[in-house]
Write an enzyme that holds these catalytic residues in place. Sequence first.
Site, short mmCIF file in Angstrom:
data_model
loop_
_atom_site.label_atom_id
_atom_site.label_comp_id
_atom_site.label_asym_id
_atom_site.label_seq_id
_atom_site.Cartn_x
_atom_site.Cartn_y
_atom_site.Cartn_z
N ASP A 71 0.82 -1.21 0.00
CA ASP A 71 0.00 0.00 0.00
C ASP A 71 0.86 1.27 0.00
OD1 ASP A 71 -1.88 1.98 0.44
OD2 ASP A 71 -2.77 1.05 2.19
N PRO A 72 0.65 2.18 -0.96
CA PRO A 72 1.38 3.46 -0.93
C PRO A 72 1.18 4.23 0.37
CG PRO A 72 0.27 3.18 -3.05
CD PRO A 72 -0.22 2.08 -2.16
N ARG B 81 0.80 2.86 3.31
CA ARG B 81 1.65 2.22 4.32
C ARG B 81 3.10 2.64 4.12
NH1 ARG B 81 0.37 -3.79 5.09
NH2 ARG B 81 -1.43 -2.81 6.10
N ARG C 109 2.29 5.51 -10.53
CA ARG C 109 1.34 4.40 -10.48
C ARG C 109 1.14 3.99 -9.02
NH1 ARG C 109 2.64 0.73 -15.87
NH2 ARG C 109 3.20 2.47 -17.23
N ARG D 78 9.86 -7.46 2.77
CA ARG D 78 8.44 -7.13 2.56
C ARG D 78 7.72 -7.08 3.89
NH1 ARG D 78 3.27 -7.25 0.96
NH2 ARG D 78 2.06 -9.15 1.26
N GLY E 151 3.87 -6.96 5.10
CA GLY E 151 2.55 -7.13 4.52
C GLY E 151 1.55 -7.76 5.47
N GLU F 37 2.34 -11.85 -2.78
CA GLU F 37 3.54 -11.32 -3.45
C GLU F 37 4.87 -11.97 -3.08
OE1 GLU F 37 0.30 -8.43 -3.37
OE2 GLU F 37 1.53 -9.01 -1.64
N ASP G 134 -4.48 -10.89 9.25
CA ASP G 134 -5.67 -10.03 9.33
C ASP G 134 -6.97 -10.82 9.24
OD1 ASP G 134 -5.61 -10.74 6.67
OD2 ASP G 134 -5.40 -8.71 5.89
#
Length: 241
Positions: free
Chosen positions: A22-23, A25, A43, A86, A88, A181, A203
């Site tokens: 998420d941008p 985040r 983008r 990462r 996430g 990912e 989550d």
Amino acid sequence: MLMPILQVNSEDIPEFVIVCGDPKRAEVISRKLEGARELAFSREYRTFVGTYEGVEMAVTSHGVGCPGAAVCFEELIRAGAKTLIRVGTAGSYHADIPAGSLVVSTSAIRTDGLTKQLVPEGFPAVADSEVAEALYASALSMGEGVVRKGMTVTLDVFFNGVEEVPHAKYKAAGALGVEMEISALYVVAAIRGVRAGAILATDGFADADLAAEYDPNTNVVSDAVEREINAALKAMASLAK
């Protein structure tokens, strides 16, 4: 050299990079860096750079799914990144890993389409062992909630279609949870000769027998995301020193 998709210059990218989907985040993580500045927002790819405990780091968002994420990883590596972590979220397969837990992914079951076009079918998607151990130690040091490490699953599917996703098989095989990912990160890192690891905040449950209505916007998940961000930053700093 300007990276054509990320729109960042290679001279601005340090060796150590935190990546997230998420941008928003990415911006949250950047606030924990000293002297943080935004390099680009192109983008779904948003990049910041700053320092943490004296170590220069970048933070870049990679969006959802392996194909777009792989573009991000490739360009970061071409720009000079040597260690990628990462941060996430994931759905859990086990009742003893409830929402709000942290999972360090040591490897990923490759069910995505992207990595099939990069490496042979039997090629493993595996975290760098030093990165995984640094993440696990750092996550444990947070002192809250469940912390586990082990195998995860990378899927392309988020919403179910007419084909059934074999979550029960992955669970029986020992997978801890599922996300979208990590296999791309581990495969790209392996074939490009850099280190990578990943930490996930659970989550909800992907197991049909445990699943309730999906809601990632709870306090327990927010708290876990905060812990995993801190754990990733501390792990990265330790790996750099």
